[in-house]
Structures are given as C-alpha cells and as structure tokens.
Design a protein around this motif. Structure first.
Motif, PDB file in Angstrom:
ATOM      1  N   PHE A 163      31.224  48.088  41.097  1.00 38.57           N
ATOM      2  CA  PHE A 163      32.176  48.463  41.756  1.00 38.57           C
ATOM      3  C   PHE A 163      33.277  48.014  41.257  1.00 38.57           C
ATOM      4  O   PHE A 163      33.685  46.642  41.284  1.00 38.57           O
ATOM      5  CB  PHE A 163      31.245  47.952  43.230  1.00 38.57           C
ATOM      6  CG  PHE A 163      31.948  49.175  44.273  1.00 38.57           C
ATOM      7  CD1 PHE A 163      31.755  50.147  45.184  1.00 38.57           C
ATOM      8  CD2 PHE A 163      33.009  48.421  44.764  1.00 38.57           C
ATOM      9  CE1 PHE A 163      32.162  50.900  45.809  1.00 38.57           C
ATOM     10  CE2 PHE A 163      33.887  48.910  45.678  1.00 38.57           C
ATOM     11  CZ  PHE A 163      33.079  50.415  46.491  1.00 38.57           C
ATOM     12  N   GLY A 164      34.408  49.494  41.359  1.00 30.85           N
ATOM     13  CA  GLY A 164      35.282  49.180  41.073  1.00 30.85           C
ATOM     14  C   GLY A 164      36.013  49.390  39.931  1.00 30.85           C
ATOM     15  O   GLY A 164      37.245  49.028  39.954  1.00 30.85           O
ATOM     16  N   ARG A 165      34.899  49.318  38.699  1.00 28.23           N
ATOM     17  CA  ARG A 165      35.561  48.969  37.526  1.00 28.23           C
ATOM     18  C   ARG A 165      35.091  51.094  36.378  1.00 28.23           C
ATOM     19  O   ARG A 165      34.093  51.094  37.786  1.00 28.23           O
ATOM     20  CB  ARG A 165      34.763  48.420  37.123  1.00 28.23           C
ATOM     21  CG  ARG A 165      34.673  46.581  37.592  1.00 28.23           C
ATOM     22  CD  ARG A 165      33.234  46.316  36.837  1.00 28.23           C
ATOM     23  NE  ARG A 165      33.783  45.147  37.710  1.00 28.23           N
ATOM     24  CZ  ARG A 165      33.993  43.476  37.285  1.00 28.23           C
ATOM     25  NH1 ARG A 165      34.422  43.607  35.700  1.00 28.23           N
ATOM     26  NH2 ARG A 165      34.013  42.402  37.791  1.00 28.23           N
ATOM     27  N   ASP A 166      36.579  51.225  35.697  1.00 27.46           N
ATOM     28  CA  ASP A 166      36.202  52.534  35.204  1.00 27.46           C
ATOM     29  C   ASP A 166      35.782  51.891  34.059  1.00 27.46           C
ATOM     30  O   ASP A 166      36.849  51.581  33.036  1.00 27.46           O
ATOM     31  CB  ASP A 166      37.018  53.057  36.247  1.00 27.46           C
ATOM     32  CG  ASP A 166      37.199  54.355  35.161  1.00 27.46           C
ATOM     33  OD1 ASP A 166      37.772  55.479  34.929  1.00 27.46           O
ATOM     34  OD2 ASP A 166      36.119  55.201  34.577  1.00 27.46           O
ATOM     35  N   GLU A 167      34.538  52.359  33.202  1.00 31.09           N
ATOM     36  CA  GLU A 167      35.082  52.013  31.857  1.00 31.09           C
ATOM     37  C   GLU A 167      34.580  50.609  31.532  1.00 31.09           C
ATOM     38  O   GLU A 167      35.346  50.268  29.692  1.00 31.09           O
ATOM     39  CB  GLU A 167      35.001  52.903  30.754  1.00 31.09           C
ATOM     40  CG  GLU A 167      34.849  54.295  31.528  1.00 31.09           C
ATOM     41  CD  GLU A 167      35.012  55.075  30.159  1.00 31.09           C
ATOM     42  OE1 GLU A 167      36.269  54.910  30.008  1.00 31.09           O
ATOM     43  OE2 GLU A 167      35.003  56.768  30.427  1.00 31.09           O
ATOM     44  N   GLY A 168      34.749  49.436  32.096  1.00 26.90           N
ATOM     45  CA  GLY A 168      34.567  48.089  32.060  1.00 26.90           C
ATOM     46  C   GLY A 168      36.152  47.308  32.430  1.00 26.90           C
ATOM     47  O   GLY A 168      36.841  46.773  31.955  1.00 26.90           O
TER      48      GLY A 168
END
Length: 442
Positions: free
Chosen positions: A370-375
């Motif tokens: 949650f809250g991460r975009d592609e790491g």
C-alpha cells in the motif's frame, strides 16, 4: 514560516482551539477559505518542519511565562519529568576502559559505522538471537515492556541501535557522526526511562541492566528528530529534551499495544476487527471471510508500529501524527479508526482486488504494498485530512458506545468520496451558496 505562525496565533488563540478547530477540523491544512476533507481531490498545504516543530511545542509545552512550578512539559508522569532534567551519557563499552562518559559530537570508537558483523556461519548479525516460533504465536507475556522479550545486555542493545541508525534512510543527516551519537543518546535515555517505569533493575548500574529495544523504534525517533533539526543551526538542549519527551509520550501507548505481541493480538480482535465490522460489513467480510480463518493480517504490524510511516507520504504521515499528538482519543482507538478510514477511502480498489482473486493473495499483496508504486514509496493520492475527519467521528462513536453511528459515518464518507466529480462540484457550490445566504441573513 512567520506568516504561518502568525496566522495560527490569530485564528487559534488557545491550545484547545488549535486542537479542535485547527487540527481536528482540518483548517490548519486548508488553503484560504477552502473546506477541508470534502473529497479525494481536496488540496492541503504542506507544513515545513520548523513550523511543525512549533505546532508540536504548542501542543505539548507549557508557555515559559505560564509553566507550573517551572515545568515546561505537559505531563503528569513524574518519572519522565525527572528524566528530562538531565540526559545521561551513553556508557562507553570498549574493552578495558572504565570511562563512563562519551563525547556529545562523535560516535564512540567502538560504535563507528561499520559493515554488518558476520557470524561464523556467514549469516550477518541483524538481531541478537534466533527464534523457533512466530512472535505472534508466543504464549508468554513476561513483562509490560515488550511481551516475551527477555531483554538484551547494554552492549547488544547498543550494537543493534547502531546498526539500525546506520540504515536509517529518512534523511542523509543520520549518516553524520554527531547526529548518530545524539540519536544513540536519546534512544539510550528512553530505554533507561522504560526500565524505571517498569521498576526493572533501576538500582543497578546502567551497564548491568537489560534493555527492551525493538527494531522500528529508531524510525519513529528519526521522524520526530527531523522536525527539530536544522541545517543552519545546531539542536538546542531544550529541543533535544523535547524530542525525547515526544518520543517517550508517543511510544508509551505504541509500545504497549503494538510492540507487545499479545497486546497486538488483543487489539486486533477487540478493537480493530470490531470497529471494522460495525463501520463497514463489506470491508470486514473482505478481511474476515465467513468460512475459515481471517486473511493474513501481517500488514497490521507495520501499519500500527510505525504509525503509517511506510504506507503514506511523509507529509501525510505527519498530518496523522499531528492528530495523534493531541492525545484527544486513546492511541489504540485512534490507530484503529485511521486504518478503517483509509480502508473506507479505498473501498472500490479493495473489493475489486478481492473479486479478481478469491484466494486473497492479491488482497494481502495490496495491503503490504500500500502506498508504493513499482517499489518506490510514492504514496497514494489520499485526502488525509478527510480520512482523519472520518477517524474523529469513528473515535467519538466508539468511545461513547454509539456503535450504530460507526456505519452511518462510514457510509456517508464512502458515498461522498466515490461520488461523481461533477456532482461533487455542484454540491460544493450549493453548500457555499447556502453558507453565504445564511451569513447575509444574520
């Protein structure tokens, strides 16, 4: 900076007004006359660290000219007040040395940042001991500090603290030796304070006591430290003590409810799951299916212990911490309410994720990422002020025992955030017209 503080002073002459109107009503974060918390597209201002430090001082410090018996810190904890008067230097642990003092601006010789220590089997030493059982399955609850943790020696504790601080990536300043030494001293004094609270070998010398440090403490301390640090001026003694005061005051409920494994399980069963079931039966069914065991809730450990630091952007996290530091509600209730509110704001995505994969693997991954975009820790576009506004309503209903209001508040919020944007704008304009007409008629 000065404009922000002058605006706050003019709008909220008292601490109570700052808490209720500024923070909980969300006006502190609003742009001009905009109404905070009306939807996902609502914009909020970013408060810089110097201004946020000033807000936290206002919340938790008595004014210098109004301090009761010279007590600046707002607390009834006499042990904490006494500990803040004089911070104790970290004992030197180098072999063959009896020197109990250390410099304030450098890291001691035996704790200079160095590669992770390798054990005989080639495995790097990340923790002081191995375990054969899952911590959440531990039946023991030996003390009030941290569940079944028997504690560590000072040497082992300092080694783990040094390791954690060397990996603290919140800011480059934590790689500076004098900052490392100061953080180390603050953490050591907090652990000493916890021993005093639990009457754990308080009569023993500091280097003979056992300590209950847990990985994660350093990140919470780091966030607080950053609000009071400045590249242009060194940390004052009062700011150093105030960092420790905030950390100790916040960690008292956090460590008890979320770092103690048995208490964490009790909180999940009796507070979080019940609040979620009453507020949103649909979301409850997603995480607690009617048949079988609940879906893997390991994500709750990180969400609670770090107070959303990994799930939200830094600015979003600090808004949540502003609310927590008012101590308007019990921390265990507030944290549960914020999680339920975040889940409610993401209801569509959560339900869609579960429908796509019936075995819930995607749901668990969604919560862990949650809250991460592609790491990358990019954070979601959340209306964090609106989320805290819903959390306030949930806390009020929960603490007053008005459990039917939980669902009413949650349903109203979901309906508002999931409303078509065009319709949302029309309703906002209508509200503004009604307010103007009412104001004109008075």
């Amino acid at each position: 900076m000065q404009d922000f503080r002058q605006r706050v002073i003019q709008l909220y002459p008292t601490r109570e007004q700052l808490i209720q109107q500024g923070i909980w009503d969300g006006k502190l974060y609003s742009q001009g006359d905009s109404t905070p918390g009306n939807g996902a597209n609502n914009t909020t201002i970013d408060i810089d660290s110097n201004d946020r430090a000033w807000v936290w001082r206002t919340l938790l410090l008595n004014p210098e000219d109004d301090a009761v018996e010279g007590q600046r810190f707002i607390t009834q904890d006499t042990i904490l007040s006494s500990a803040l008067s004089t911070l104790i230097p970290v004992p030197m642990m180098s072999s063959g040395s009896n020197d109990e003092s250390q410099g304030e601006s450098i890291v001691p010789r035996n704790t200079v940042l160095r590669p992770l220590k390798a054990l005989g089997n080639g495995i790097r030493k990340l923790t002081p001991r191995e375990t054969s059982v899952h911590p959440l399955d531990s039946p023991e609850d030996d003390d009030a500090n941290n569940g079944s943790d028997a504690g560590m020696s000072l040497a082992d504790t300092l080694e783990i603290i040094d390791l954690d601080l060397s990996r603290l990536m919140l800011s480059d300043i934590f790689q500076e030796p004098h900052v490392h030494a100061l953080m180390r001293k603050l953490m050591f004094n907090y652990l000493l304070l916890e021993n005093k609270h639990s009457s754990s070998a308080v009569s023993m010398p500091a280097d003979k006591q056992t300590y209950h440090y847990r990985q994660g403490y350093h990140e919470t301390l780091g966030v607080i430290f950053l609000q009071f640090s400045s590249s242009s001026t060194p940390m004052t003694d009062e700011n150093i003590r105030f960092v420790l005061f905030i950390f100790a005051k916040l960690m008292q409920p956090l460590a008890h409810h979320f770092y103690n494994e048995q208490n964490l399980l009790h909180w999940e069963e009796h507070t979080f799951s019940r609040m979620l079931r009453l507020a949103s039966p649909q979301l409850y069914a997603a995480f607690y299916p009617a048949s079988g065991m609940p879906h893997n809730l390991i994500w709750l450990i990180r969400w609670t212990r770090l107070l959303f630091l990994r799930e939200l952007t830094m600015q979003q996290t600090l808004v949540v911490w502003d609310h927590a530091l008012t101590f308007t509600y019990p921390v265990k209730t507030f944290v549960a309410a914020v999680i339920v509110s975040i889940l409610a704001s993401q209801r569509r995505e959560l339900v869609a994720t579960l429908q796509e994969n019936e075995d819930s693997d995607d749901l668990i991954e969604y919560m862990l990422q949650f809250g991460r975009d592609e790491g990358e820790r990019s954070g979601k576009q959340l209306d964090i002020v609106g989320i805290c506004g819903l959390a306030r309503k949930l806390c009020d209903a929960w603490e007053c025992g008005q459990f039917k209001e939980l669902r009413h508040s949650c349903d109203a919020y979901v309906q508002r955030v999931e409303m078509d944007p065009n319709r949302q704008r029309l309703e906002d304009r209508l509200r503004q017209r009604v307010r103007k007409s009412l104001a004109g008629g008075q």
